[in-house]
Design an enzyme around this catalytic site. Structure first.
Site, PDB file in Angstrom:
ATOM      1  CE1 TYR A 123      -3.886   2.086   0.041  1.00  0.00           C
ATOM      2  CE2 TYR A 123      -2.737   3.335   1.724  1.00  0.00           C
ATOM      3  CZ  TYR A 123      -3.758   3.219   0.801  1.00  0.00           C
ATOM      4  OH  TYR A 123      -4.657   4.253   0.644  1.00  0.00           O
ATOM      5  CD  GLN A 251      10.606  11.065  11.957  1.00  0.00           C
ATOM      6  OE1 GLN A 251       9.641  10.384  11.611  1.00  0.00           O
ATOM      7  NE2 GLN A 251      11.578  11.380  11.108  1.00  0.00           N
ATOM      8  CG  HIS A 254       5.934  11.912   9.538  1.00  0.00           C
ATOM      9  ND1 HIS A 254       5.852  11.712   8.186  1.00  0.00           N
ATOM     10  CD2 HIS A 254       7.212  11.613   9.868  1.00  0.00           C
ATOM     11  CE1 HIS A 254       7.027  11.318   7.721  1.00  0.00           C
ATOM     12  NE2 HIS A 254       7.877  11.259   8.715  1.00  0.00           N
ATOM     13  CD  GLU A 320       8.106   4.634  13.155  1.00  0.00           C
ATOM     14  OE1 GLU A 320       7.744   5.694  13.696  1.00  0.00           O
ATOM     15  OE2 GLU A 320       7.805   4.329  11.981  1.00  0.00           O
ATOM     16  CG  HIS A 321      12.220   6.536  13.713  1.00  0.00           C
ATOM     17  ND1 HIS A 321      10.937   6.996  13.562  1.00  0.00           N
ATOM     18  CD2 HIS A 321      12.586   6.017  12.522  1.00  0.00           C
ATOM     19  CE1 HIS A 321      10.540   6.775  12.318  1.00  0.00           C
ATOM     20  NE2 HIS A 321      11.519   6.175  11.663  1.00  0.00           N
ATOM     21  CG  ASP A 354      12.335   9.194   7.949  1.00  0.00           C
ATOM     22  OD1 ASP A 354      12.185   8.102   8.517  1.00  0.00           O
ATOM     23  OD2 ASP A 354      11.968  10.274   8.446  1.00  0.00           O
ATOM     24  CG  HIS A 413       3.297 -40.990  15.476  1.00  0.00           C
ATOM     25  ND1 HIS A 413       1.942 -41.040  15.341  1.00  0.00           N
ATOM     26  CD2 HIS A 413       3.672 -39.721  15.159  1.00  0.00           C
ATOM     27  CE1 HIS A 413       1.495 -39.859  14.961  1.00  0.00           C
ATOM     28  NE2 HIS A 413       2.541 -39.036  14.838  1.00  0.00           N
TER      29      HIS A 413
END
Ligand code: HSO
Ligand code: ZN
Length: 423
Positions: A123, A251, A254, A320-321, A354, A413
């Protein structure tokens, strides 16, 4: 923003910092409905949603040729930048391709084999979050892994962002579709007359996209449910407050719900960061977004009593970062196992990752880094284990196998092993 102490954070403040989620609950029911309509009506539903949500009358859903044209018509500088970034991303991901192996241990030849998935759906968001860089980050690892058919869905628009289309082409996508939101995820997961169904659906998106990924998970694989961007800067007194602030503001740009946090044992630095953030936010093109992100409860500048306290905070946060701007950055990093992508030293802004270092920027948010990494070649590869036993190797194991099989009441088995020793 003002400086708060880590130790004095109240339960609500801690929850706002640590319980970050992708905010999908509010749209879950509507998304279920959209997914069901795409499954039932295919392309007809895609065209109806394009008209309803994007205000576009879509003719052909397949726009693969338009991506190639966008690339050919693209301005030279942007084209060069896309190609430079793509080269770096490709070479970093090529190093991740796993190799098959076989090894013989006590007469047992054992091994692992890796094969790419047959198909993948990526996506690529549109609108203000139309990031050509994210198209590179989704498609390139899949192609490097050897996925045969990589399809990209991007929202329809009067004019679809030509840079995104060109990036999709440079990344090597095999098909491009103009479909957005939850309906795009449903189309990639289940297929329509035009869109072929894929084995895994990946990539960032708004909460509709994310809720749709949660809905189709199980029927197809997904990467993970990613929320708004996050950065945590761990800094000591050697850090430059202007650089710490610059990474936070970047950041913050965003998303109003972005989570930008700095933690340091130096109170003077903390105060200077707060001041610098405010100065740097002023006059930014996206100042309103930046200010909302800085002011939300998930953002903070924190003073810790020691770097050990800062490190404990960072590990619990699982960013995340993670940016470490401190004298002994490697030693601090050693003590923070949970992070999506790490940026060490004053000359490693998160923006470098990024776009162009080559590492992937599709990363787990909301503490997901405690259990998983970001998009990589591994995301698009399945592993198979292989074994071949010599007769002696089976003889060596037979007592163990038959004893355990009988303890489990699985006599056939045990018999399948004994059969090999009848003459
Ligand atoms: N920092 C974002 C990725 C991005 N930045 C795209 C710029 N463009 C989430 O990791
Ligand atoms: Zn970014």
């Amino acid at each position: 923003m003002n400086v708060r102490s880590v130790q004095a954070l109240g339960p609500d403040e801690r929850a706002a910092l640590f319980d970050r989620d992708a905010g999908v609950d509010a749209v879950r029911d509507d998304v279920s409905d959209i997914v069901a309509q795409v499954r039932q009506e295919g392309d007809v539903a895609l065209r109806r949603f394009a008209s309803e949500f994007d205000d576009v009358e879509v003719g052909n859903v397949d726009i693969t040729d338009a991506a190639e044209r966008a690339y050919e018509e693209l301005d030279g500088d942007v084209r060069d930048a896309i190609e430079h970034a793509a080269d770096n991303i490709r070479s970093f991901h090529e190093r991740q391709v796993p190799e098959d192996w076989r090894e013989t241990v006590d007469g047992r030849e054992l091994g692992r084999r890796f094969r790419p998935l047959d198909s993948a759906g990526v996506y690529a968001p549109g609108g203000t979050a139309a990031y050509p860089s994210s198209a590179l980050m989704g498609v390139i690892p899949a192609k490097v892994a050897g996925v045969d058919h990589v399809a990209v869905a991007t929202p329809p628009a009067e004019t679809i962002n030509p840079v995104t289309l060109a990036a999709i082409h440079v990344a090597g996508a095999d098909a491009v579709y103009q479909v957005g939101g939850a309906q795009a995820i449903a189309a990639l997961a289940y297929g329509t007359e035009t869109v072929s169904a894929t084995d895994i659906v990946v990539g960032p998106g708004n909460r509709w996209v994310t809720a749709a990924k949660a809905e189709v998970r199980g029927d197809v694989a997904i990467d993970f449910l990613a929320g708004p961007s996050e950065i945590l800067v761990v800094a000591d007194e050697t850090a430059d407050p202007d650089l710490v602030a610059a990474d936070l503001v970047a950041q913050a740009e965003h998303d109003e719900n972005a989570s930008v946090v700095a933690v340091t044992d130096d109170e003077t630095l903390a105060e200077a960061v707060v001041e610098a953030v405010d100065e740097q936010a002023a006059g930014r093109e996206r100042e309103a977004v930046v200010r909302s992100a800085l002011d939300n409860d998930a953002s903070a500048v924190l003073h810790a009593r020691s770097m050990s306290e800062a490190v404990l905070f960072a590990e619990e946060y699982a960013a995340e970062h993670l940016s470490i701007q401190a004298d002994d950055d490697e030693e601090l990093l050693e003590r923070i196992p949970s992070a999506g992508s790490v940026f060490l030293g004053p000359d490693s802004p998160v923006a470098a990752g990024d776009y162009a270092t080559g590492t992937n920027h599709v990363l787990p948010t909301g503490g997901g880094a405690r259990v998983t990494g970001g998009l990589s070649v591994d995301t698009f590869v399945r592993s198979t284990t292989v074994q071949r036993l010599s007769h002696d190797a089976l003889a060596d194991l037979s007592e163990t196998i038959t004893t355990l099989a009988e303890a489990e009441g699985l006599e056939a088995h045990a018999e399948s092993v004994r059969k090999r020793f009848e003459d």
